[in-house]
Design an enzyme around this catalytic site. Structure first.
Site, mmCIF file in Angstrom:
data_model
loop_
_atom_site.group_PDB
_atom_site.id
_atom_site.type_symbol
_atom_site.label_atom_id
_atom_site.label_comp_id
_atom_site.label_asym_id
_atom_site.label_seq_id
_atom_site.Cartn_x
_atom_site.Cartn_y
_atom_site.Cartn_z
ATOM 1 N N ARG A 1 0.646 -1.121 0.610
ATOM 2 C CA ARG A 1 0.149 0.281 0.282
ATOM 3 C C ARG A 1 1.017 1.089 -0.075
ATOM 4 O O ARG A 1 0.690 2.276 -0.260
ATOM 5 C CB ARG A 1 -0.808 -0.336 1.062
ATOM 6 C CG ARG A 1 -1.597 1.578 1.166
ATOM 7 C CD ARG A 1 -3.188 0.927 1.707
ATOM 8 N NE ARG A 1 -3.819 0.361 3.239
ATOM 9 C CZ ARG A 1 -2.434 0.536 4.290
ATOM 10 N NH1 ARG A 1 -2.197 1.457 5.195
ATOM 11 N NH2 ARG A 1 -2.146 -0.151 5.647
ATOM 12 N N TYR B 1 -11.240 20.696 -15.681
ATOM 13 C CA TYR B 1 -12.058 19.379 -16.258
ATOM 14 C C TYR B 1 -13.752 19.639 -15.333
ATOM 15 O O TYR B 1 -13.268 19.918 -13.679
ATOM 16 C CB TYR B 1 -11.963 17.883 -15.746
ATOM 17 C CG TYR B 1 -12.146 16.700 -15.278
ATOM 18 C CD1 TYR B 1 -13.037 16.844 -16.649
ATOM 19 C CD2 TYR B 1 -11.992 15.935 -14.458
ATOM 20 C CE1 TYR B 1 -14.130 15.151 -16.321
ATOM 21 C CE2 TYR B 1 -12.610 14.980 -14.040
ATOM 22 C CZ TYR B 1 -13.440 14.325 -15.251
ATOM 23 O OH TYR B 1 -14.470 13.494 -15.320
ATOM 24 N N ASP C 1 -2.496 20.680 -14.078
ATOM 25 C CA ASP C 1 -3.565 19.408 -14.099
ATOM 26 C C ASP C 1 -2.505 19.566 -15.648
ATOM 27 O O ASP C 1 -3.263 20.405 -16.583
ATOM 28 C CB ASP C 1 -4.709 19.564 -14.141
ATOM 29 C CG ASP C 1 -5.111 18.308 -15.353
ATOM 30 O OD1 ASP C 1 -4.530 18.270 -15.288
ATOM 31 O OD2 ASP C 1 -6.954 18.072 -14.468
ATOM 32 N N LYS D 1 -5.424 8.987 -19.781
ATOM 33 C CA LYS D 1 -5.223 9.763 -20.468
ATOM 34 C C LYS D 1 -4.045 10.085 -21.793
ATOM 35 O O LYS D 1 -3.678 8.135 -22.466
ATOM 36 C CB LYS D 1 -5.309 11.721 -20.815
ATOM 37 C CG LYS D 1 -6.185 11.393 -19.901
ATOM 38 C CD LYS D 1 -7.781 10.938 -19.889
ATOM 39 C CE LYS D 1 -8.689 11.319 -19.161
ATOM 40 N NZ LYS D 1 -10.040 10.837 -18.762
HETATM 41 N N1 PLP Z 1 -8.342 16.310 -15.511
HETATM 42 C C1 PLP Z 1 -8.583 15.980 -16.954
HETATM 43 C C2 PLP Z 1 -8.287 16.872 -17.322
HETATM 44 C C3 PLP Z 1 -9.541 15.499 -16.884
HETATM 45 O O1 PLP Z 1 -9.511 15.118 -18.299
HETATM 46 C C4 PLP Z 1 -9.724 14.010 -16.371
HETATM 47 C C5 PLP Z 1 -10.828 12.911 -16.376
HETATM 48 O O2 PLP Z 1 -11.410 12.926 -17.531
HETATM 49 C C6 PLP Z 1 -9.371 13.674 -14.853
HETATM 50 C C7 PLP Z 1 -8.067 15.037 -14.684
HETATM 51 C C8 PLP Z 1 -9.403 12.702 -14.091
HETATM 52 O O3 PLP Z 1 -8.639 12.089 -14.562
HETATM 53 P P1 PLP Z 1 -9.180 10.148 -13.606
HETATM 54 O O4 PLP Z 1 -10.503 10.324 -14.437
HETATM 55 O O5 PLP Z 1 -7.832 9.799 -14.240
HETATM 56 O O6 PLP Z 1 -9.673 9.933 -12.643
#
Ligand code: PLP
Length: 388
Positions: free
Chosen positions: A58, A110, A183, A208
């Protein structure tokens, strides 16, 4: 003897580091592809120590070592940590904050993460304000007024691909005592290096582009400094337990070996599509930071390395019904959420985000993959050409 030692890997081109997973080979067999470590626990020495350097899975797993080191190398980071999803990675940054801290979060980002930030801030006792991520003046004014502990940045930002100037945001943060977390999922480590521009932490949904094949949910954080905040984040992962399975970590490592090729092709395809449909009679906007009329183009040209990402959005002049009909008529683009994979995806974004959405109802989001660009352009053309 190893053909590449760990001392000289950072001098190699990124394509070489990516293709070879940093050139690491694993003793004792010198596997070119690292093994998957499934053990959840490790034997202690007779003296009570941990001669293998691991305690329990973990906390971490040797299968993470390769992808974490590669991401840290690409981002120019002191360290990186894998998580069970992008959401879990972002959540760990928030969970490492203290009750009463203020945070600034973009208005456009997002939506799933913005919703979680707002819900979490309320129950965790964080003060949260939204800033206009197309306006540095708004960010500066709110940072001066609220003295946030954390400024969250997403650039390019879903689903209009607003661009935030990371160097300028980081300078505002330094003046007001905040840290900046970016991000950078859409930019990938290849197009933008937020830590070199002054950010403290960079986050990716590794679901992604990093993985790139729509078959793993994963997230990652990388840090400029192995400081107290980073140690708290590490504690959140190890104790909260949002860890990635070793098989998923291995799939991620495999997906990453073609990152540079996939990202380059997706960006080139997206640019070709944006250029082809810019000014189309049925579209009111083609939102893509690579187009000179995008409001963030100049900043993007400075902070993204010659390519502008694989994501763009189309706004249909005839409104929501036209956007839905257009999406329904696509044949090569798959109607699905998510982004950054080899296959192209399209979605009517407002209906995915639900009633609280701030996304224009006439907007269709495209994640451009690595197919032949003529097939993608032809698909959009035929879907736009039909009567609504
Ligand atoms: N950040 C962005 C720009 C995203 O497009 C996404 C998901 O679509 C996330 C964060 C969240 O990622 P996850 O789906 O891997 O939890």
């Amino acid at each position: 003897m190893l053909s590449v030692t760990m001392d000289d890997t950072d001098k190699l081109h990124r394509a070489t580091r990516i293709a070879q997973g940093l050139g690491r080979v694993a003793p004792p067999y010198l596997d070119v592809v690292p093994p998957i470590h499934v053990s959840t626990t490790y034997e202690r020495g007779a003296d009570g120590g941990y001669p293998g350097g691991r305690i329990y899975a973990r906390a971490d797993n040797p299968t993470y070592d390769g992808p974490e080191a590669l991401i840290a190398s690409l981002e120019g980071a002191a360290a990186a940590l894998l998580f069970s999803s992008g959401q879990a990675a972002a959540a760990a940054v928030f969970q490492a904050l203290q009750h009463g801290d203020n945070v600034l979060v973009p208005r456009n980002m997002y939506w799933g993460l913005r919703k979680w930030f707002i819900d979490f801030a309320r129950t965790w006792g964080l003060g949260l304000d939204l800033y206009d991520n197309a306006s540095l003046d708004d960010l500066a004014a709110k940072a001066r007024a609220r003295r946030p502990r954390l400024i969250w940045v997403e650039t390019p930002a879903n689903p209009t691909w607003d661009i935030t100037d990371i160097a300028a945001a980081s300078s505002i943060a330094r003046q007001t005592g905040a840290i900046v977390a970016v991000d950078s999922t859409v930019a990938t480590p290849l197009l933008t290096r937020p830590l070199a521009l002054g950010a403290n932490i960079v986050m990716h949904s590794a679901t992604k582009y990093l993985n790139g094949h729509s078959d793993v949910v994963a997230g990652v954080l990388a840090t400029a400094a192995d400081d107290d905040l980073w140690q708290r984040i590490r504690y959140v992962r190890g104790s909260g337990g949002a860890v990635l399975g070793p098989v998923e970590a291995s799939l991620l490592a495999r997906g990453m070996r073609t990152l540079h090729l996939r990202v380059a092709t997706a960006c080139d395809n997206a640019m070709a599509i944006a250029t082809r449909f810019h000014g189309h009679a049925r579209l009111s906007h083609v939102l893509y930071p690579g187009l000179p009329d995008h409001p963030g183009h100049e900043t993007a040209a400075r902070q993204m390395s010659a390519r502008y990402g694989g994501m763009l959005s189309l706004r249909l002049r005839d409104g929501e019904a036209a956007a839905r009909a257009f999406t329904a008529r696509l044949r090569v683009f798959k109607r699905a959420t998510s982004l950054g994979s080899v296959e192209s995806l399209a979605e009517h974004r407002a209906s995915v985000e639900g009633p609280a959405t701030t996304c224009p109802a006439d907007l269709v989001r495209l994640s451009v993959g690595i197919e032949h660009v003529d097939d993608l352009i032809g698909d959009i053309e035929q879907a736009l050409a039909q009567a609504y």
